[in-house]
Design an enzyme around this catalytic site. Sequence first.
Site, PDB file in Angstrom:
ATOM      1  N   GLY A  62       0.796  -1.231   0.000  1.00 26.76           N
ATOM      2  CA  GLY A  62       0.000   0.000   0.000  1.00 26.76           C
ATOM      3  C   GLY A  62       0.822   1.272   0.000  1.00 26.76           C
ATOM      4  O   GLY A  62       1.839   1.385  -0.709  1.00 26.76           O
ATOM      5  N   GLU A  85       4.672  -9.400   8.165  1.00 28.88           N
ATOM      6  CA  GLU A  85       4.210 -10.277   7.089  1.00 28.88           C
ATOM      7  C   GLU A  85       4.495 -11.733   7.448  1.00 28.88           C
ATOM      8  O   GLU A  85       5.422 -12.017   8.202  1.00 28.88           O
ATOM      9  CB  GLU A  85       4.923  -9.908   5.777  1.00 28.88           C
ATOM     10  CG  GLU A  85       4.709  -8.461   5.329  1.00 28.88           C
ATOM     11  CD  GLU A  85       3.283  -8.165   4.895  1.00 28.88           C
ATOM     12  OE1 GLU A  85       2.526  -9.117   4.632  1.00 28.88           O
ATOM     13  OE2 GLU A  85       2.922  -6.971   4.845  1.00 28.88           O
ATOM     14  N   ASP A 121       6.431  -7.090  14.860  1.00 35.00           N
ATOM     15  CA  ASP A 121       5.300  -6.282  15.317  1.00 35.00           C
ATOM     16  C   ASP A 121       5.773  -4.871  15.696  1.00 35.00           C
ATOM     17  O   ASP A 121       6.450  -4.687  16.712  1.00 35.00           O
ATOM     18  CB  ASP A 121       4.659  -6.983  16.534  1.00 35.00           C
ATOM     19  CG  ASP A 121       3.479  -6.204  17.066  1.00 35.00           C
ATOM     20  OD1 ASP A 121       3.061  -5.212  16.435  1.00 35.00           O
ATOM     21  OD2 ASP A 121       2.964  -6.617  18.130  1.00 35.00           O
ATOM     22  N   ALA A 122       5.401  -3.898  14.880  1.00 37.54           N
ATOM     23  CA  ALA A 122       5.863  -2.520  15.082  1.00 37.54           C
ATOM     24  C   ALA A 122       5.414  -1.940  16.416  1.00 37.54           C
ATOM     25  O   ALA A 122       6.002  -0.983  16.919  1.00 37.54           O
ATOM     26  CB  ALA A 122       5.339  -1.630  13.951  1.00 37.54           C
ATOM     27  N   LEU A 149       1.077   2.447   9.153  1.00 39.52           N
ATOM     28  CA  LEU A 149       0.530   1.168   9.629  1.00 39.52           C
ATOM     29  C   LEU A 149      -0.973   1.105   9.414  1.00 39.52           C
ATOM     30  O   LEU A 149      -1.671   2.092   9.612  1.00 39.52           O
ATOM     31  CB  LEU A 149       0.766   1.012  11.130  1.00 39.52           C
ATOM     32  CG  LEU A 149       2.166   0.690  11.621  1.00 39.52           C
ATOM     33  CD1 LEU A 149       2.122   0.409  13.120  1.00 39.52           C
ATOM     34  CD2 LEU A 149       2.743  -0.515  10.884  1.00 39.52           C
ATOM     35  N   TYR A 245     -16.670   6.351   8.030  1.00 41.77           N
ATOM     36  CA  TYR A 245     -15.244   6.662   8.074  1.00 41.77           C
ATOM     37  C   TYR A 245     -14.938   7.850   8.998  1.00 41.77           C
ATOM     38  O   TYR A 245     -14.594   7.671  10.158  1.00 41.77           O
ATOM     39  CB  TYR A 245     -14.660   6.870   6.659  1.00 41.77           C
ATOM     40  CG  TYR A 245     -13.159   6.698   6.713  1.00 41.77           C
ATOM     41  CD1 TYR A 245     -12.570   5.471   6.435  1.00 41.77           C
ATOM     42  CD2 TYR A 245     -12.335   7.736   7.156  1.00 41.77           C
ATOM     43  CE1 TYR A 245     -11.203   5.292   6.584  1.00 41.77           C
ATOM     44  CE2 TYR A 245     -10.977   7.566   7.311  1.00 41.77           C
ATOM     45  CZ  TYR A 245     -10.410   6.349   7.017  1.00 41.77           C
ATOM     46  OH  TYR A 245      -9.072   6.170   7.183  1.00 41.77           O
ATOM     47  N   LYS A 254      -8.082   8.799  13.495  1.00 42.62           N
ATOM     48  CA  LYS A 254      -7.344   9.752  12.647  1.00 42.62           C
ATOM     49  C   LYS A 254      -7.257  11.125  13.314  1.00 42.62           C
ATOM     50  O   LYS A 254      -6.268  11.840  13.163  1.00 42.62           O
ATOM     51  CB  LYS A 254      -8.005   9.856  11.265  1.00 42.62           C
ATOM     52  CG  LYS A 254      -7.908   8.568  10.446  1.00 42.62           C
ATOM     53  CD  LYS A 254      -6.463   8.131  10.188  1.00 42.62           C
ATOM     54  CE  LYS A 254      -6.360   6.926   9.278  1.00 42.62           C
ATOM     55  NZ  LYS A 254      -4.994   6.405   9.170  1.00 42.62           N
ATOM     56  N   THR A 286      -6.367  -1.181  -1.264  1.00 46.39           N
ATOM     57  CA  THR A 286      -5.354  -1.888  -0.465  1.00 46.39           C
ATOM     58  C   THR A 286      -6.094  -2.927   0.367  1.00 46.39           C
ATOM     59  O   THR A 286      -7.319  -2.928   0.432  1.00 46.39           O
ATOM     60  CB  THR A 286      -4.579  -0.958   0.505  1.00 46.39           C
ATOM     61  OG1 THR A 286      -5.490  -0.465   1.492  1.00 46.39           O
ATOM     62  CG2 THR A 286      -3.898   0.193  -0.192  1.00 46.39           C
TER      63      THR A 286
END
Length: 404
Positions: A62, A85, A121-122, A149, A245, A254, A286
């Site tokens: 993405g 991943e 894992d971030a 992310l 959204y 957001k 994505t």
Amino acid sequence: MPQQVVKQKSRGFICVNAHPEGCARNVERQVEEARAAVTRAGAGRTARAGIRNALVIGGSTGYGLASRVALAWGYGAGTLGVFFERPPEDDRTATAGWYNSVAFHRLAHRDGLKAASLNADAFSDETKRTACEILKRELGPVDLVVYSLASPKRQHPRTGVVHNSVLKPIDYPYTSKTIDLSTKKIHEITVQPATEQEIADTVAVMGGEDWKFWIDALLAEGLLAEGARTIAYSYIGPTLTWPIYWDGTIGRAKIHLEKTARELDALLAGRLRGNAWISVNKAIVTQASAAIPVVPLYMSLLFKVMQEEGIDEDAAAQMRRLYLEVYAPGKALVLDGDHRIRLDDRELRADVQAEVTLLWPEVTTENLLEISDFAGFDRGFKNLFGFDVDGVDYSKPVETDISW
Ligand code: NAD
């Protein structure tokens, strides 16, 4: 591992495998387009000063992958990509982001660009520590941190609590048309409003807390260069999708990300004469966006209208515009009143939205392929996993057990 023929396997609408060669083609195309854009701009990559090293969190698919490509081939930047991943195992393929990253490394190596990747894992403290060690060892301080992310869950590093994000409206149920991506039929759905806990959990996953933890960790280790900048991505979209959204749980996250951007902007300005921004990007296909109710149908109409106007952009084109035009070194950055970069200007153009609004009540299962670009959406979705990509012979066995 002997080579195998890889045919697309799906569960519901999600693809559960990926094609290594198809994924490689996708990355090669992005790289070629970035190289061509740099050549057109008349500047060799060494002439683009300003970003020597970049950390891209969520850099395997993405917008994150597209950012990584634009920064590497646009600036000659060394990149550390962090992502989560599934690697290949026996005859099971890896996820698409794994194969994208294998291709990214191969091409970066070919073109003499420094690249390192961390599959972990971030959200964990350990990943941040390992990323800092890699930067110290292989790249040095970074000039840019991209936070891209998209995750359904986060285990909080301090409390151990696992937060699950939801895509729900707030206060009121929301009823709308949507498309079932497995049956390709349009039907009506009603999504019940989120509970206070679900709102808080979504903010914990997709808000800015972890972004701040990354910046704190890098600052503590002296790994942000003087003038360092950081960018996270957001979406606002048209009023049509606001109930699910912008006015919904993800919108709350957001808003938290925007608040974090202002805090980080003040922090980086004070410490390093740096900056933090939000870039509001266009809707693209994505894995994350396909999971949002209503949005895939909206995107199918949007793409058709934007293509007819000749203004449609995919992730790679958006990120080239961001990093090679809007953000170009020496150029003053244009922000909106809320300190945001707006790459969604074409999507939100009044004539584009007027056309989508006219089509919205008209679209049915029967006329879907005629009045929308659902075919393009569907193909774009398969492409994400390396399927239905031009130039790939899917009857040929391929090596699936590959790594960078
Ligand atoms: P994506 O699903 O393509 O990419 C998500 C990335 O996050 C992948 O690299 C994945 O490996 C990584 N990731 C997920 N969980 C992780 C974890 N725990 N640790 C490490 N890495 C992890 O998503 P995308 O659509 O490109 O979204 C990226 C950002 O862009 C999001 O903030 C999203 O809201 C924003 N955005 C998306 C769109 C859109 O239409 N897709 C539009 C505007 C903004």
